[in-house]
Motif scaffolding. Structure first.
Motif, mmCIF file in Angstrom:
data_model
loop_
_atom_site.group_PDB
_atom_site.id
_atom_site.type_symbol
_atom_site.label_atom_id
_atom_site.label_comp_id
_atom_site.label_asym_id
_atom_site.label_seq_id
_atom_site.Cartn_x
_atom_site.Cartn_y
_atom_site.Cartn_z
ATOM 1 N N THR A 68 0.766 -1.277 0.016
ATOM 2 C CA THR A 68 0.005 0.048 0.062
ATOM 3 C C THR A 68 0.871 1.113 0.074
ATOM 4 O OG1 THR A 68 -1.372 -1.275 1.308
ATOM 5 C CG2 THR A 68 -2.030 1.041 0.803
ATOM 6 N N ARG A 70 3.904 1.406 -1.083
ATOM 7 C CA ARG A 70 4.509 1.462 -2.370
ATOM 8 C C ARG A 70 3.605 2.331 -3.515
ATOM 9 N NH1 ARG A 70 8.485 -1.752 -3.164
ATOM 10 N NH2 ARG A 70 7.673 -3.269 -1.891
ATOM 11 N N ALA A 71 2.358 2.128 -3.240
ATOM 12 C CA ALA A 71 1.728 2.901 -4.367
ATOM 13 C C ALA A 71 1.370 4.151 -3.967
ATOM 14 C CB ALA A 71 0.326 2.028 -4.411
ATOM 15 N N LEU A 72 1.335 4.657 -2.562
ATOM 16 C CA LEU A 72 1.058 5.983 -2.073
ATOM 17 C C LEU A 72 2.076 6.937 -2.520
ATOM 18 C CD1 LEU A 72 -0.937 7.855 -0.562
ATOM 19 C CD2 LEU A 72 0.533 7.225 1.615
ATOM 20 N N PRO A 73 2.082 7.881 -3.335
ATOM 21 C CA PRO A 73 3.090 8.735 -3.703
ATOM 22 C C PRO A 73 3.678 9.545 -2.580
ATOM 23 C CG PRO A 73 1.498 9.006 -5.288
ATOM 24 C CD PRO A 73 0.763 8.499 -4.074
ATOM 25 N N LEU A 75 4.965 12.376 -2.652
ATOM 26 C CA LEU A 75 4.516 13.805 -2.785
ATOM 27 C C LEU A 75 2.986 13.988 -2.278
ATOM 28 C CD1 LEU A 75 5.417 16.486 -3.998
ATOM 29 C CD2 LEU A 75 4.130 15.642 -6.111
ATOM 30 N N ALA A 76 2.311 12.727 -2.347
ATOM 31 C CA ALA A 76 0.657 13.128 -1.945
ATOM 32 C C ALA A 76 0.854 13.151 -0.441
ATOM 33 C CB ALA A 76 -0.138 11.575 -2.188
ATOM 34 N N LEU A 80 -0.447 16.315 1.418
ATOM 35 C CA LEU A 80 -1.287 16.167 2.409
ATOM 36 C C LEU A 80 -1.223 16.867 3.601
ATOM 37 C CD1 LEU A 80 -3.066 12.565 1.448
ATOM 38 C CD2 LEU A 80 -3.966 14.870 1.111
ATOM 39 N N SER A 268 11.379 0.823 -2.303
ATOM 40 C CA SER A 268 10.926 1.633 -3.624
ATOM 41 C C SER A 268 11.432 2.849 -3.897
ATOM 42 C CB SER A 268 9.336 1.840 -3.040
ATOM 43 O OG SER A 268 9.221 2.435 -2.231
ATOM 44 N N PRO A 269 11.576 3.180 -5.185
ATOM 45 C CA PRO A 269 12.341 4.460 -5.540
ATOM 46 C C PRO A 269 11.612 5.438 -4.955
ATOM 47 C CG PRO A 269 11.309 3.301 -7.340
ATOM 48 C CD PRO A 269 11.041 2.300 -6.258
ATOM 49 N N VAL A 270 12.393 6.806 -4.740
ATOM 50 C CA VAL A 270 11.509 7.659 -4.140
ATOM 51 C C VAL A 270 12.310 9.069 -4.876
ATOM 52 C CG1 VAL A 270 10.782 7.156 -1.872
ATOM 53 C CG2 VAL A 270 13.176 7.820 -2.152
#
Lengths: 270, 223
Positions: A68, A70-73, A75-76, A80, A268-270
């Motif tokens: 989960t 991983r899918a959440l950016p 930046l988001a 937020l 995960s890449p960031v």
């Protein structure tokens, strides 16, 4: 003038290194925020991970959490948090800590989960309580994977912190963002080089640290393993007897392979 | 999440209705960028992974280089690329391909090396050459691992596209950043939810394709 020359000119200017927004001050801020984020994540993730790993469950829960996030950016999450009133470095620390939790958690869970059941049995047989077995038997055996989790998490945080410059956090990323803002691409390149260098150096240092904290017995064991067999098949996925190790109908199975690679590779890449 | 003032809600259907064209453009940009990056990376990773498998001596440096690339933060990579490839689509695409590449190469390699030695022996005993062995025996066996890699790469690419906002081409990230700038909560939340949905849809589609590609996985249950 060539962009590369501009970048080196920028890096060679002593005025860019000192002062409140100089490279040195920004590096200190960058590292401070990262350390705080990793500590915060460790305080949350390690006890939970150790408990889950000791109990021998929570493997799937860890995978779900990891996927989960991983899918959440990044930046988001940053925007937020920033938009809900947490500006600056508080938001950065919180957001980065969220992204450091999965590697730490999966390191702890897989590390304890991979401890040989016979060893655990032996510990119980010699009369150890659950807590004592966890502390003096299972934990030392899990150190390599715990350390790998910390390393992955820390490098990931170091790589995430620059993004916070977009929402007003101070870090080496500020140089890049400012460069884009003023269309000074020499500065952008210089900032990019600095951020990349910081991450690579940290990765190297942490690899050394990981080696140092691994108990001597385990190091000798892995050396023996390497010299006798060519390479150990990656945990339980390759060496199993099931012929064409396919994903079962459990939807998380294929991802479990991938995340177990992750705990000793990169997140995960960031 | 605390409750926001009614004037600035986190979820707003009205926002979506009024700005549907805008949101759709960003979503389309995001989707095409993701698909293009993953397809390109896959086209590169398959031969590279096979090469690393056939020539193990090349494999270690290949994975090493990919690993170093992976450690470099995306912001830094975009910053280093931007002066050369310009501000815009190319920079983001190159960066995304670079990141997806490591995951894919690693999983292709793991899949190919995980093939049961007995299966390989049997094929060799039947007179299969090296290339035929690779294409008709090892590659199909590696499909589960490759599909897992594709899912991982796609999901993380969806998240990574948003960072493209620094070079002005971030798909839904563009909306997030604009929402942050103008303190418009609904815009940020809409973009975030769409990002997560896109990742979920891509993940499910690839998983479904993977299931279709490996019919044997459904019929024979591993004991």
């Amino acid at each position: 003038m060539d962009v590369l020359q501009q970048a080196f000119a920028w890096l060679n200017d002593p005025l860019n290194w000192t002062g409140r927004n100089g490279v040195i001050a920004l590096t200190v801020a960058h590292v401070t925020v990262s350390v705080l984020a990793v500590l915060l994540a460790a305080v949350v993730a390690l006890p939970v991970g150790l408990w889950l790993g000791h109990r021998g469950r929570g493997g799937t829960a860890g995978v779900v959490v990891a996927n989960t996030t991983r899918a959440l950016p990044t930046l988001a999450l940053l925007t937020l948090l920033a938009a809900s009133g947490l500006f600056g470095n508080t938001a950065t620390v919180l957001a980065c800590a969220v992204f450091a939790v999965p590697p730490l958690l999966s390191g702890a869970v897989t590390g304890l989960g991979d401890v040989d059941a016979d060893v655990r049995d032996a510990a119980r047989g010699t009369g150890m309580s659950g807590a004592r077995s966890l502390w003096s038997v299972e934990l030392p055996l899990a150190v390599p994977q715990l350390a790998a989790g910390v390393r992955t998490g820390a490098v990931q945080v170091l790589a995430t912190v620059p993004l916070a410059a977009l929402v007003g956090g101070r870090s080496l990323g500020s140089i890049v963002v400012e460069g884009f803002g003023t269309q000074n691409y020499g500065q952008v390149l210089a900032g990019g080089i600095l951020v990349a260098a910081l991450c690579l150096v940290a990765e190297g240092l942490l690899a050394v640290a990981q080696h140092l904290v691994t108990p001597a017995g385990l190091q000798a064991l892995s050396r023996d393993g390497r010299s006798s067999g060519r390479r150990r098949p990656s945990r339980r996925s390759a060496g199993s007897t099931a012929p064409p190790s396919p994903p079962t109908d459990d939807a998380h199975a294929p991802l479990a392979v991938a995340t177990s690679n992750d705990s000793n590779g990169s997140g995960s890449p960031v | 999440m605390r409750l926001a003032a009614p004037s600035n809600p986190w979820f707003s259907w009205e926002y979506l209705q009024r700005n549907s064209a805008d949101v759709l453009t960003a979503l389309q940009q995001h989707t095409t960028l993701t698909l293009e990056a993953v397809v390109l990376a896959f086209a590169l990773a398959l031969p590279l992974g096979a090469l690393a498998h056939l020539r193990p001596r090349l494999g270690a440096p290949l994975l090493g280089v990919a690993g170093v690339m992976y450690t470099v933060p995306s912001l830094a990579l975009f910053a280093v690329l931007a002066p050369y490839t310009g501000v815009g689509r190319t920079t983001v695409l190159v960066g995304l391909v670079a990141y997806a590449l490591l995951v894919l190469i690693r999983n292709v390699l793991v899949g190919l090396q995980g093939v049961d030695p007995a299966v390989r022996d049997a094929a060799r005993g039947m007179g299969y050459g090296r290339v035929r062995l690779l294409l008709t025996v090892e590659l199909p066996q590696a499909v589960p691992s490759i599909v897992a890699g594709l899912r991982l790469a796609t999901v993380s690419t969806v998240a990574l596209v948003t960072v493209g906002v620094v070079v002005g081409y971030g798909g839904l990230g563009q909306l997030m950043f604009r929402g942050f700038r103008s303190n418009y909560h609904a815009e940020i939340m809409t973009a975030t939810v769409l990002c997560l949905l896109l990742a979920l849809v891509c993940d499910l589609v690839i998983a479904g394709v993977g299931r279709r590609l490996t019919p044997w996985a459904r019929s024979t249950r591993p004991v």
